[in-house]
Motif scaffolding. Structure first.
Motif, PDB file in Angstrom:
ATOM      1  N   ASP A  49      -0.248   3.154   0.456  1.00  0.00           N
ATOM      2  CA  ASP A  49      -1.085   4.261  -0.026  1.00  0.00           C
ATOM      3  C   ASP A  49      -0.644   5.574   0.617  1.00  0.00           C
ATOM      4  O   ASP A  49      -0.603   6.617  -0.032  1.00  0.00           O
ATOM      5  N   LEU A  53       0.600   8.943  -1.344  1.00  0.00           N
ATOM      6  CA  LEU A  53      -0.088  10.227  -1.190  1.00  0.00           C
ATOM      7  C   LEU A  53       0.902  11.374  -1.013  1.00  0.00           C
ATOM      8  O   LEU A  53       0.827  12.386  -1.694  1.00  0.00           O
ATOM      9  N   TRP A  54       1.839  11.229  -0.081  1.00  0.00           N
ATOM     10  CA  TRP A  54       2.719  12.364   0.196  1.00  0.00           C
ATOM     11  C   TRP A  54       3.899  12.431  -0.758  1.00  0.00           C
ATOM     12  O   TRP A  54       4.377  13.520  -1.061  1.00  0.00           O
ATOM     13  N   SER A  57       2.750  14.242  -3.872  1.00  0.00           N
ATOM     14  CA  SER A  57       2.122  15.531  -3.589  1.00  0.00           C
ATOM     15  C   SER A  57       2.915  16.661  -4.228  1.00  0.00           C
ATOM     16  O   SER A  57       4.133  16.545  -4.350  1.00  0.00           O
ATOM     17  N   TRP A  59      -1.208  17.239  -5.415  1.00  0.00           N
ATOM     18  CA  TRP A  59      -2.146  16.705  -6.391  1.00  0.00           C
ATOM     19  C   TRP A  59      -3.004  17.861  -6.896  1.00  0.00           C
ATOM     20  O   TRP A  59      -3.564  18.607  -6.103  1.00  0.00           O
ATOM     21  N   LEU A 124      -8.402   6.973   4.116  1.00  0.00           N
ATOM     22  CA  LEU A 124      -7.771   8.246   4.437  1.00  0.00           C
ATOM     23  C   LEU A 124      -8.696   8.991   5.392  1.00  0.00           C
ATOM     24  O   LEU A 124      -9.882   9.165   5.101  1.00  0.00           O
ATOM     25  N   ILE A 141      -9.655   5.432  -0.851  1.00  0.00           N
ATOM     26  CA  ILE A 141      -8.568   5.911  -1.703  1.00  0.00           C
ATOM     27  C   ILE A 141      -8.514   5.060  -2.958  1.00  0.00           C
ATOM     28  O   ILE A 141      -8.456   3.839  -2.889  1.00  0.00           O
ATOM     29  N   LEU A 148      -5.857  10.350  -8.662  1.00  0.00           N
ATOM     30  CA  LEU A 148      -6.273  10.078  -7.286  1.00  0.00           C
ATOM     31  C   LEU A 148      -7.743  10.437  -7.156  1.00  0.00           C
ATOM     32  O   LEU A 148      -8.156  11.535  -7.544  1.00  0.00           O
TER      33      LEU A 148
END
Length: 161
Positions: A49, A53-54, A57, A59, A124, A141, A148
């Motif tokens: 996860d 996320l990164w 990115s 988002w 998170l 998350i 997201l």
């Protein structure tokens, strides 16, 4: 990858025994070992996860709810981006980087800086420098496709990439 391993295994089982000099029971054991290896490799190669996320990115923010009320973010001096699959500008976004830094939209303020991590319970955790009552905390998350959703006890952040 698992499909490929399954295909190779089925091919191996139905190849005549004289080709490999193995009985059917031995072939099944080899196929099971290959399938298990494929499943384990697939599991370990899946991004976490945190990676998702990164890597995905920034988002684009669709909505932020604080204690059930819609909050309208407005970041002063923001630079807008264009969504990846659409030609729609995105004025408010959340950006995670691989060093654990996060930038969140301001609320009639400059962007909010902070730090992020995914803890052992796969939540998170955001530690921000301001507007802590809205952004600070641990979030569940939920990622599906290009969407997201982050949910804490008080805040829901809905975003797309």
């Amino acid at each position: 990858m698992s499909c490929f391993c399954f295909f190779i295994g089925v091919l191996f089982i139905f190849t005549p025994s004289s080709t490999y000099n193995m009985n059917k029971g031995s072939k099944i054991m080899v196929v099971l070992a290959v399938l298990l290896s494929g499943v384990l490799a697939w599991y370990y190669l899946m991004p976490s996860d945190a990676d998702k996320l990164w890597k995905d990115s920034p988002w684009c923010i669709n909505a932020i709810y604080y204690k059930g009320r819609l909050i309208q973010p407005h970041t002063l001096h923001a630079i807008f981006i264009v969504r990846k699959d659409e030609k729609i500008p995105c004025y408010e976004n959340i950006t995670f980087d691989n060093d654990g830094n996060v930038q969140l939209p301001g609320i009639n303020s400059r962007a909010i800086a902070g730090e992020w991590a995914v803890d052992s319970t796969k939540k998170l955790v955001l530690n921000v420098d301001s507007i802590k009552d809205i952004y600070q905390g641990a979030y569940d998350i939920s990622m599906s496709g290009n969407r997201l959703v982050l949910k804490s006890n008080t805040t829901i952040i809905d975003a797309t990439r």
